[in-house]
Design a protein around this motif. Structure first.
Motif, short mmCIF file in Angstrom:
data_model
loop_
_atom_site.label_atom_id
_atom_site.label_comp_id
_atom_site.label_asym_id
_atom_site.label_seq_id
_atom_site.Cartn_x
_atom_site.Cartn_y
_atom_site.Cartn_z
N LEU A 177 -15.86 -19.47 -4.57
CA LEU A 177 -14.61 -18.71 -4.73
C LEU A 177 -13.74 -18.88 -3.50
O LEU A 177 -14.22 -18.75 -2.37
CB LEU A 177 -14.92 -17.22 -4.94
CG LEU A 177 -15.90 -16.86 -6.06
CD1 LEU A 177 -16.21 -15.37 -6.05
CD2 LEU A 177 -15.35 -17.28 -7.42
N TYR A 178 -12.46 -19.18 -3.72
CA TYR A 178 -11.53 -19.31 -2.61
C TYR A 178 -10.46 -18.24 -2.75
O TYR A 178 -9.76 -18.15 -3.78
CB TYR A 178 -10.87 -20.69 -2.60
CG TYR A 178 -9.88 -20.87 -1.47
CD1 TYR A 178 -10.32 -21.19 -0.19
CD2 TYR A 178 -8.51 -20.70 -1.68
CE1 TYR A 178 -9.44 -21.35 0.86
CE2 TYR A 178 -7.61 -20.85 -0.63
CZ TYR A 178 -8.08 -21.16 0.63
OH TYR A 178 -7.20 -21.30 1.67
N ALA A 179 -10.32 -17.41 -1.72
CA ALA A 179 -9.35 -16.31 -1.74
C ALA A 179 -8.33 -16.51 -0.62
O ALA A 179 -8.65 -17.00 0.46
CB ALA A 179 -10.05 -14.97 -1.56
N ALA A 180 -7.10 -16.13 -0.89
CA ALA A 180 -6.03 -16.17 0.11
C ALA A 180 -5.10 -15.00 -0.14
O ALA A 180 -4.79 -14.68 -1.28
CB ALA A 180 -5.25 -17.49 0.01
N GLN A 181 -4.73 -14.34 0.93
CA GLN A 181 -3.84 -13.17 0.85
C GLN A 181 -4.39 -12.11 -0.11
O GLN A 181 -3.65 -11.48 -0.85
CB GLN A 181 -2.44 -13.60 0.44
CG GLN A 181 -1.79 -14.56 1.43
CD GLN A 181 -0.45 -15.07 0.95
OE1 GLN A 181 -0.17 -15.11 -0.25
NE2 GLN A 181 0.41 -15.44 1.89
N GLY A 182 -5.71 -11.96 -0.05
CA GLY A 182 -6.36 -10.93 -0.85
C GLY A 182 -6.48 -11.24 -2.33
O GLY A 182 -6.90 -10.38 -3.11
#
Length: 342
Positions: A52-57
């Motif tokens: 899983l890749y998350a950015a800015q929540g």
């Protein structure tokens, strides 16, 4: 901005986040957890990883990876034959090539690259090849746009299809056989439907090559569990075509708000002379045009001659490989060449 890696046994805990991302892929209902979880249970090895890749929540990319072969150092998306596209989701805001290097160090063992299998350019535009990125043709797949009236659609079909269906229906009428189409959508109907599907398929050529569905094999258990999951959400359809009191053809379908996908088709080969699956599809498509619920009917399989009778449009699915180092594609090509020579 970060990657998190989870053993596949934790997929259920992340299924809600997975489905939130999957909802953006309108037209690919098989990428929902209701399809992925039964596929993992039936066809997974158990050592897959959820990445899983998350950015800015926000979750931006989600995929299920499996080690490709022994000692190759390559990972690829989970891809059983029952899944039309690879287990990869993206909201399109992040370039996978730019964030993949952060993934290399988190995957166990030596990681030389990442393979994304069976991508659809409708969701993931095909990138140009570069030193560390290569794509490869997979198959052409066809679909039917549901627009206008069925009469207009049918009139645009080829002369042979229209003549043959008319002859087949006249033959059935002469023999006193009354065909009818039934659409099953209830959860309770999915188990018996798979049993019926298995009886039809097991009587045909697929039994010989071991690919037939049976209620007691992995294929049968997968399709039953998956269809029950989709039926609970009002998103499963099993079409049964009857000649009198006998089922002679079936379609297994799932849907989302815009598209219905025909996953599998079978028919009673003892009625091959009257093409029951063709007659079923004519009535099925007529109902779908009249219903006007969907924008497209998707086949998501290699274009065959019979597909071209129903549509004249197709698009190319593809594989994409991303490499850690520019020299890796050349080394892999040399290794493959030496393997063929030995």
């Amino acid at each position: 901005m970060s990657w998190s890696i989870h053993p596949i046994q934790e997929f259920a805990a992340h299924s809600s986040a997975w489905d939130t991302l999957a909802q953006s892929r309108v037209g690919a209902p098989f990428l929902r957890s209701g399809f992925i979880q039964p596929a993992l249970a039936a066809f997974g090895r158990g050592d897959e990883l959820l990445c899983l890749y998350a950015a800015q929540g926000q979750l931006r990319i989600a995929m299920i990876l499996t080690k490709q072969g022994k000692g190759k150092g390559m990972w690829q998306t989970f891809q059983p034959s029952q899944l039309p596209l690879g287990a990869f989701l993206s909201d399109g805001s992040v370039d996978i090539e730019l964030v993949a290097p952060r993934l290399w160090s988190k995957l166990p063992g030596l990681c030389l690259g990442l393979g994304l299998t069976q991508l659809d350019p409708s969701f993931d535009p095909r990138p140009a090849d570069s030193l560390k990125r290569q794509s490869k043709d997979y198959i052409q797949t066809a679909w039917v746009d549901i627009s206008g009236s069925f009469d207009a659609y049918w009139e645009a079909r080829g002369k042979n299809l229209k003549q043959n269906t008319r002859k087949q229906r006249n033959k059935l009428q002469t023999e006193g056989i009354e065909p009818r189409l039934e659409c099953l959508q209830a959860v309770a109907d999915m188990g018996p439907a798979i049993e019926q599907y298995g009886r039809l398929e097991s009587a045909g050529w697929k039994t010989a090559d071991g690919t037939a569905i049976h209620p007691d094999n992995e294929q049968g258990r997968f399709y039953r569990q998956m269809l029950e999951s989709f039926a609970a959400q009002g998103r499963a359809r099993v079409y049964q075509y009857w000649f009198g009191d006998k089922v002679v053809a079936m379609d297994l379908c799932i849907e989302d708000s815009s598209v219905i996908v025909i996953l599998k088709t079978t028919y009673d080969e003892s009625y091959k002379a009257v093409s029951p699956s063709t007659l079923m599809r004519q009535t099925e498509f007529q109902q779908l045009f009249e219903e006007q619920k969907f924008k497209r009917i998707e086949f998501y399989g290699k274009v065959m001659e019979w597909h071209t009778r129903w549509t004249d449009v197709d698009r190319g699915l593809y594989h994409a490989n991303f490499f850690r180092f520019g020299a890796i594609p050349k080394l892999l090509a040399i290794k493959a060449k030496l393997s063929k020579q030995s």
